[in-house]
Write a protein that holds these residues in place. Structure first.
Motif, PDB file in Angstrom:
ATOM      1  N   GLN A   1       0.810  -1.213   0.000  1.00  0.00           N
ATOM      2  CA  GLN A   1       0.000   0.000   0.000  1.00  0.00           C
ATOM      3  C   GLN A   1       0.850   1.274   0.000  1.00  0.00           C
ATOM      4  O   GLN A   1       0.302   2.378   0.004  1.00  0.00           O
ATOM      5  CB  GLN A   1      -0.914   0.021   1.221  1.00  0.00           C
TER       6      GLN A   1
ATOM      7  N   CYS B   1      -4.570   3.462  -0.974  1.00  0.00           N
ATOM      8  CA  CYS B   1      -5.401   2.269  -1.029  1.00  0.00           C
ATOM      9  C   CYS B   1      -6.863   2.650  -1.253  1.00  0.00           C
ATOM     10  O   CYS B   1      -7.220   3.829  -1.177  1.00  0.00           O
ATOM     11  CB  CYS B   1      -5.247   1.431   0.239  1.00  0.00           C
ATOM     12  N   PRO B   2      -7.716   1.672  -1.577  1.00  0.00           N
ATOM     13  CA  PRO B   2      -9.144   1.968  -1.739  1.00  0.00           C
ATOM     14  C   PRO B   2      -9.715   2.475  -0.420  1.00  0.00           C
ATOM     15  O   PRO B   2      -9.376   1.960   0.647  1.00  0.00           O
ATOM     16  CB  PRO B   2      -9.738   0.619  -2.126  1.00  0.00           C
TER      17      PRO B   2
ATOM     18  N   HIS C   1     -13.542   2.494  -7.986  1.00  0.00           N
ATOM     19  CA  HIS C   1     -12.888   3.411  -8.926  1.00  0.00           C
ATOM     20  C   HIS C   1     -12.140   4.538  -8.221  1.00  0.00           C
ATOM     21  O   HIS C   1     -11.546   5.396  -8.869  1.00  0.00           O
ATOM     22  CB  HIS C   1     -13.936   4.031  -9.850  1.00  0.00           C
TER      23      HIS C   1
ATOM     24  N   ARG D   1      -9.247   5.862  -5.269  1.00  0.00           N
ATOM     25  CA  ARG D   1      -8.114   5.579  -4.397  1.00  0.00           C
ATOM     26  C   ARG D   1      -7.956   6.767  -3.465  1.00  0.00           C
ATOM     27  O   ARG D   1      -8.240   7.902  -3.828  1.00  0.00           O
ATOM     28  CB  ARG D   1      -6.821   5.369  -5.194  1.00  0.00           C
TER      29      ARG D   1
ATOM     30  N   ARG E   1       0.015   5.182 -10.261  1.00  0.00           N
ATOM     31  CA  ARG E   1      -0.369   3.855  -9.767  1.00  0.00           C
ATOM     32  C   ARG E   1      -1.883   3.704  -9.752  1.00  0.00           C
ATOM     33  O   ARG E   1      -2.420   2.661 -10.141  1.00  0.00           O
ATOM     34  CB  ARG E   1       0.192   3.622  -8.365  1.00  0.00           C
ATOM     35  N   ALA E   2      -2.584   4.742  -9.286  1.00  0.00           N
ATOM     36  CA  ALA E   2      -4.041   4.667  -9.226  1.00  0.00           C
ATOM     37  C   ALA E   2      -4.638   4.455 -10.617  1.00  0.00           C
ATOM     38  O   ALA E   2      -5.553   3.642 -10.798  1.00  0.00           O
ATOM     39  CB  ALA E   2      -4.610   5.934  -8.589  1.00  0.00           C
ATOM     40  N   ARG E   3      -4.115   5.164 -11.610  1.00  0.00           N
ATOM     41  CA  ARG E   3      -4.589   4.977 -12.986  1.00  0.00           C
ATOM     42  C   ARG E   3      -4.325   3.552 -13.453  1.00  0.00           C
ATOM     43  O   ARG E   3      -5.183   2.925 -14.087  1.00  0.00           O
ATOM     44  CB  ARG E   3      -3.884   5.948 -13.931  1.00  0.00           C
ATOM     45  N   ALA E   4      -3.133   3.040 -13.146  1.00  0.00           N
ATOM     46  CA  ALA E   4      -2.776   1.691 -13.569  1.00  0.00           C
ATOM     47  C   ALA E   4      -3.693   0.648 -12.933  1.00  0.00           C
ATOM     48  O   ALA E   4      -3.916  -0.426 -13.504  1.00  0.00           O
ATOM     49  CB  ALA E   4      -1.314   1.394 -13.211  1.00  0.00           C
ATOM     50  N   GLU E   5      -4.232   0.953 -11.759  1.00  0.00           N
ATOM     51  CA  GLU E   5      -5.153   0.043 -11.080  1.00  0.00           C
ATOM     52  C   GLU E   5      -6.598   0.240 -11.539  1.00  0.00           C
ATOM     53  O   GLU E   5      -7.508  -0.393 -11.024  1.00  0.00           O
ATOM     54  CB  GLU E   5      -5.058   0.260  -9.570  1.00  0.00           C
ATOM     55  N   GLY E   6      -6.794   1.137 -12.499  1.00  0.00           N
ATOM     56  CA  GLY E   6      -8.133   1.350 -13.041  1.00  0.00           C
ATOM     57  C   GLY E   6      -8.943   2.419 -12.333  1.00  0.00           C
ATOM     58  O   GLY E   6     -10.133   2.591 -12.624  1.00  0.00           O
ATOM     59  N   ALA E   7      -8.339   3.145 -11.414  1.00  0.00           N
ATOM     60  CA  ALA E   7      -9.055   4.193 -10.696  1.00  0.00           C
ATOM     61  C   ALA E   7      -9.266   5.416 -11.585  1.00  0.00           C
ATOM     62  O   ALA E   7      -8.465   5.685 -12.489  1.00  0.00           O
ATOM     63  CB  ALA E   7      -8.298   4.595  -9.437  1.00  0.00           C
TER      64      ALA E   7
END
Length: 208
Positions: free
Chosen positions: A97, A114-115, A124, A126, A153-159
């Protein structure tokens, strides 16, 4: 819900970079919402500043940074113990995290991302639950580098959205966040009593 690590004091509602004092960010009405992705307006971090994923071995160094930089300007929590009962990282706040910033090869700070909840309807988003930079790394853009890495990182996780909370009297941090595209989206007036004064909890966010 992702809970703050015990030693990560700024993971409270005061995700705050330790930067030199600056003029307050322009206030926005409570409830104002950022319109969408906003480009960063601040300068690029200096050479020698690198962000990487955290490792378990970073825990002792990051806990020491927390102790050195703690201030009621940055955190509503108590002064970090010099002998923490638990390690910086744990099962609720593992290294996965965290992002760590190095300045000239030395660990200089961290950001926790983190979410905000485990709900699918909230997946969607972070949230930055802590940001700290050692005093000796000021002026190099370490906090800015962490924020930009968190967005990536958030974009890469789909956020599609990134949020944080900051104390109302932390003008330097609020100015930094505003320069990186965060807007004030709400204010909890007098949420904390710090050093004999009531301090607002400011909610900020941006699109990704």
């Amino acid at each position: 819900m992702c809970e703050p690590a015990p030693a990560a004091r700024p993971a409270d509602p005061s995700a705050s970079a330790r930067t030199a004092p600056a003029a307050p960010a322009p206030a926005a009405p409570a409830g104002a919402v950022s319109a969408g992705p906003v480009a960063s307006a601040g300068p690029a971090p200096a050479d020698g500043v690198r962000v990487r994923p955290a490792r378990w071995a970073d825990g002792e160094t990051l806990a020491a940074i927390d102790r050195r930089v703690w201030s009621p300007v940055h955190s509503p929590g108590p002064v970090p113990s010099t002998e923490p009962a638990r390690p910086f990282f744990d099962e609720q706040g593992p290294p996965a995290q965290y992002l760590v910033v190095e300045v000239d090869g030395r660990v200089a700070g961290y950001l926790r991302l983190c979410p905000p909840t485990p709900l699918a309807s909230n997946a969607h988003v972070r949230q930055i639950l802590g940001l700290a930079v050692d005093d000796g790394a000021r002026g190099r853009g370490a906090a800015r580098a962490l924020l930009r890495a968190a967005c990536a990182r958030a974009r890469a996780e789909g956020a599609t959205r990134l949020t944080l909370r900051v104390l109302g009297h932390n003008d330097a941090a609020r100015r930094l966040y505003a320069s990186e595209g965060f807007a004030v989206e709400g204010v909890l007036p007098g949420e904390f009593l710090l050093a004999g004064a009531y301090v607002d909890d400011v909610l900020m966010g941006r699109g990704l």
